[in-house]
Design a protein around this motif. Structure first.
Motif, PDB file in Angstrom:
ATOM      1  N   LEU A   1      37.875  37.518  33.760  1.00  0.00           N
ATOM      2  CA  LEU A   1      37.398  37.607  35.145  1.00  0.00           C
ATOM      3  C   LEU A   1      38.294  38.541  35.963  1.00  0.00           C
ATOM      4  O   LEU A   1      39.512  38.378  35.977  1.00  0.00           O
ATOM      5  N   GLY A   2      37.692  39.517  36.592  1.00  0.00           N
ATOM      6  CA  GLY A   2      38.434  40.487  37.389  1.00  0.00           C
ATOM      7  C   GLY A   2      38.906  41.692  36.605  1.00  0.00           C
ATOM      8  O   GLY A   2      39.439  42.641  37.172  1.00  0.00           O
ATOM      9  N   VAL A   3      38.711  41.656  35.289  1.00  0.00           N
ATOM     10  CA  VAL A   3      39.155  42.758  34.431  1.00  0.00           C
ATOM     11  C   VAL A   3      38.025  43.769  34.292  1.00  0.00           C
ATOM     12  O   VAL A   3      36.891  43.407  33.972  1.00  0.00           O
ATOM     13  N   GLY A   4      38.328  45.038  34.544  1.00  0.00           N
ATOM     14  CA  GLY A   4      37.311  46.081  34.429  1.00  0.00           C
ATOM     15  C   GLY A   4      37.855  47.419  34.874  1.00  0.00           C
ATOM     16  O   GLY A   4      39.001  47.518  35.333  1.00  0.00           O
ATOM     17  N   ASP A   5      37.033  48.444  34.778  1.00  0.00           N
ATOM     18  CA  ASP A   5      37.489  49.785  35.139  1.00  0.00           C
ATOM     19  C   ASP A   5      37.005  50.214  36.530  1.00  0.00           C
ATOM     20  O   ASP A   5      36.913  51.398  36.831  1.00  0.00           O
ATOM     21  N   TYR A   6      36.738  49.253  37.391  1.00  0.00           N
ATOM     22  CA  TYR A   6      36.336  49.548  38.764  1.00  0.00           C
ATOM     23  C   TYR A   6      37.528  50.124  39.540  1.00  0.00           C
ATOM     24  O   TYR A   6      38.683  49.796  39.272  1.00  0.00           O
ATOM     25  N   GLU A   7      37.226  50.980  40.513  1.00  0.00           N
ATOM     26  CA  GLU A   7      38.260  51.480  41.427  1.00  0.00           C
ATOM     27  C   GLU A   7      37.654  51.615  42.811  1.00  0.00           C
ATOM     28  O   GLU A   7      36.870  52.519  43.085  1.00  0.00           O
ATOM     29  N   LEU A   8      38.038  50.693  43.648  1.00  0.00           N
ATOM     30  CA  LEU A   8      37.547  50.654  45.025  1.00  0.00           C
ATOM     31  C   LEU A   8      38.690  51.048  45.960  1.00  0.00           C
ATOM     32  O   LEU A   8      39.777  51.387  45.515  1.00  0.00           O
ATOM     33  N   VAL A   9      38.434  50.971  47.263  1.00  0.00           N
ATOM     34  CA  VAL A   9      39.474  51.310  48.237  1.00  0.00           C
ATOM     35  C   VAL A   9      39.542  50.207  49.289  1.00  0.00           C
ATOM     36  O   VAL A   9      38.514  49.649  49.682  1.00  0.00           O
ATOM     37  N   THR A  10      40.761  49.897  49.718  1.00  0.00           N
ATOM     38  CA  THR A  10      40.954  48.840  50.710  1.00  0.00           C
ATOM     39  C   THR A  10      40.958  49.424  52.119  1.00  0.00           C
ATOM     40  O   THR A  10      41.095  50.640  52.301  1.00  0.00           O
ATOM     41  N   THR A  11      40.852  48.556  53.099  1.00  0.00           N
ATOM     42  CA  THR A  11      40.849  48.997  54.496  1.00  0.00           C
ATOM     43  C   THR A  11      42.202  49.547  54.926  1.00  0.00           C
ATOM     44  O   THR A  11      42.289  50.204  55.960  1.00  0.00           O
ATOM     45  N   ASP A  12      43.260  49.293  54.154  1.00  0.00           N
ATOM     46  CA  ASP A  12      44.551  49.902  54.473  1.00  0.00           C
ATOM     47  C   ASP A  12      44.838  51.124  53.601  1.00  0.00           C
ATOM     48  O   ASP A  12      45.969  51.581  53.474  1.00  0.00           O
ATOM     49  N   GLY A  13      43.765  51.668  52.969  1.00  0.00           N
ATOM     50  CA  GLY A  13      43.871  52.930  52.255  1.00  0.00           C
ATOM     51  C   GLY A  13      44.423  52.859  50.843  1.00  0.00           C
ATOM     52  O   GLY A  13      44.686  53.887  50.226  1.00  0.00           O
ATOM     53  N   GLN A  14      44.579  51.663  50.311  1.00  0.00           N
ATOM     54  CA  GLN A  14      45.112  51.504  48.958  1.00  0.00           C
ATOM     55  C   GLN A  14      43.975  51.359  47.945  1.00  0.00           C
ATOM     56  O   GLN A  14      42.901  50.862  48.277  1.00  0.00           O
ATOM     57  N   PRO A  15      44.221  51.748  46.690  1.00  0.00           N
ATOM     58  CA  PRO A  15      43.197  51.508  45.664  1.00  0.00           C
ATOM     59  C   PRO A  15      43.109  50.024  45.340  1.00  0.00           C
ATOM     60  O   PRO A  15      44.121  49.312  45.406  1.00  0.00           O
ATOM     61  N   PHE A  16      41.912  49.577  45.018  1.00  0.00           N
ATOM     62  CA  PHE A  16      41.718  48.194  44.574  1.00  0.00           C
ATOM     63  C   PHE A  16      41.193  48.247  43.153  1.00  0.00           C
ATOM     64  O   PHE A  16      40.083  48.702  42.901  1.00  0.00           O
ATOM     65  N   THR A  17      42.050  47.813  42.205  1.00  0.00           N
ATOM     66  CA  THR A  17      41.708  47.777  40.792  1.00  0.00           C
ATOM     67  C   THR A  17      42.088  46.405  40.242  1.00  0.00           C
ATOM     68  O   THR A  17      42.567  45.553  40.998  1.00  0.00           O
ATOM     69  N   GLN A  18      41.933  46.208  38.941  1.00  0.00           N
ATOM     70  CA  GLN A  18      42.324  44.923  38.355  1.00  0.00           C
ATOM     71  C   GLN A  18      43.819  44.664  38.561  1.00  0.00           C
ATOM     72  O   GLN A  18      44.237  43.506  38.645  1.00  0.00           O
ATOM     73  N   ASP A  19      44.635  45.711  38.685  1.00  0.00           N
ATOM     74  CA  ASP A  19      46.070  45.529  38.918  1.00  0.00           C
ATOM     75  C   ASP A  19      46.362  44.981  40.310  1.00  0.00           C
ATOM     76  O   ASP A  19      47.442  44.420  40.544  1.00  0.00           O
ATOM     77  N   SER A  20      45.431  45.129  41.238  1.00  0.00           N
ATOM     78  CA  SER A  20      45.614  44.614  42.593  1.00  0.00           C
ATOM     79  C   SER A  20      45.678  43.096  42.622  1.00  0.00           C
ATOM     80  O   SER A  20      46.157  42.507  43.595  1.00  0.00           O
ATOM     81  N   LEU A  21      45.200  42.455  41.560  1.00  0.00           N
ATOM     82  CA  LEU A  21      45.203  40.994  41.511  1.00  0.00           C
ATOM     83  C   LEU A  21      46.581  40.437  41.154  1.00  0.00           C
ATOM     84  O   LEU A  21      46.824  39.243  41.317  1.00  0.00           O
ATOM     85  N   LYS A  22      47.476  41.292  40.677  1.00  0.00           N
ATOM     86  CA  LYS A  22      48.802  40.843  40.253  1.00  0.00           C
ATOM     87  C   LYS A  22      49.791  40.914  41.405  1.00  0.00           C
ATOM     88  O   LYS A  22      49.631  41.704  42.328  1.00  0.00           O
ATOM     89  N   GLY A  23      50.831  40.090  41.321  1.00  0.00           N
ATOM     90  CA  GLY A  23      51.917  40.187  42.287  1.00  0.00           C
ATOM     91  C   GLY A  23      51.957  39.098  43.332  1.00  0.00           C
ATOM     92  O   GLY A  23      52.868  39.065  44.162  1.00  0.00           O
ATOM     93  N   GLY A  24      51.026  38.194  43.326  1.00  0.00           N
ATOM     94  CA  GLY A  24      51.033  37.095  44.279  1.00  0.00           C
ATOM     95  C   GLY A  24      49.742  36.314  44.211  1.00  0.00           C
ATOM     96  O   GLY A  24      48.751  36.778  43.632  1.00  0.00           O
ATOM     97  N   ALA A  25      49.758  35.123  44.778  1.00  0.00           N
ATOM     98  CA  ALA A  25      48.543  34.304  44.832  1.00  0.00           C
ATOM     99  C   ALA A  25      47.474  35.083  45.597  1.00  0.00           C
ATOM    100  O   ALA A  25      47.728  35.596  46.686  1.00  0.00           O
ATOM    101  N   THR A  26      46.286  35.169  44.997  1.00  0.00           N
ATOM    102  CA  THR A  26      45.237  36.036  45.540  1.00  0.00           C
ATOM    103  C   THR A  26      43.894  35.328  45.563  1.00  0.00           C
ATOM    104  O   THR A  26      43.565  34.585  44.642  1.00  0.00           O
ATOM    105  N   ALA A  27      43.136  35.590  46.610  1.00  0.00           N
ATOM    106  CA  ALA A  27      41.754  35.115  46.705  1.00  0.00           C
ATOM    107  C   ALA A  27      40.847  36.331  46.856  1.00  0.00           C
ATOM    108  O   ALA A  27      41.175  37.270  47.588  1.00  0.00           O
ATOM    109  N   VAL A  28      39.716  36.315  46.148  1.00  0.00           N
ATOM    110  CA  VAL A  28      38.744  37.401  46.229  1.00  0.00           C
ATOM    111  C   VAL A  28      37.395  36.805  46.609  1.00  0.00           C
ATOM    112  O   VAL A  28      36.946  35.825  46.002  1.00  0.00           O
TER     113      VAL A  28
END
Length: 197
Positions: free
Chosen positions: A40-67
């Motif tokens: 779940l959450g794993v894939g080759d998608y590449e979106l963009v966040t409202t603060d200008g950062q890429p949103f990929t499967q790696d964005s889920l790492k580094g802290g407790a996250t809700a999507v």
């Protein structure tokens, strides 16, 4: 004598069915569930966040996250869920706990980064996510969520979509969903279990 044989046959069949059911729930079902959770959450998608950062499967790492997948023209589910998220954030912040939240649009044609930024800006720790329709569809597939355009009178449209908030641990692994309208205490308890795990 024949009745006894039939009865014994029925008992053996029942025992075999019980054994197969036990084996399935003990060994097979957990492996299927683990495979779904790991993917779940794993894939080759590449979106963009409202603060200008890429949103990929790696964005889920580094802290407790809700999507959460939704859209800014949503009449009820999305604003209600964002209100719930704001309440969770207040409760967690009181104990020094943090939850990163990504609101991924299912309506990229209307939900630009600017529109999303205005929409989620009032909810602490929440970032909007958008991209091309193709990349959004890739993300929906990766997160196993559903969305569909529903035509309205006059040429307008709304979106039908999944309504659960998906929780991911600091390693980016799926933890549990929070169902729509599940209740404040249960939702916060799930998040705290994830943070403490």
């Amino acid at each position: 004598m024949t009745r006894n044989r039939v009865f014994i046959g029925i008992l053996w069949a029942a025992a075999a069915i019980a054994l197969l059911a036990f084996a399935y729930f003990r060994f097979v079902a957990p492996q299927i569930e683990a495979r779904v959770s790991d993917g779940l959450g794993v894939g080759d998608y590449e979106l963009v966040t409202t603060d200008g950062q890429p949103f990929t499967q790696d964005s889920l790492k580094g802290g407790a996250t809700a999507v959460f997948f939704g859209f800014t023209h949503c009449p009820e589910v999305c604003p209600t869920t964002l209100g719930d998220v704001a309440g969770w954030q207040d409760e967690l912040a009181a104990d020094g706990e943090e939850l990163r939240v990504f609101f991924v649009t299912v309506d990229p044609e209307r939900d630009t980064t600017e529109v999303l930024g205005d929409y989620v800006g009032w909810v602490p720790g929440t970032v909007g996510v958008t991209g091309t329709p193709e990349e959004v569809k890739k993300a929906e597939k990766a997160f196993m969520v559903y969305s569909a355009k529903v035509p309205l009178e006059g040429g307008d449209y709304t979106m039908d979509h999944s309504a659960s908030v998906l929780l991911f641990d600091e390693d980016g692994r799926f933890f549990e969903p929070v169902g729509y309208g599940e209740g404040f205490d249960r939702a916060v308890a799930k998040i705290r279990r994830m943070i403490g795990a």
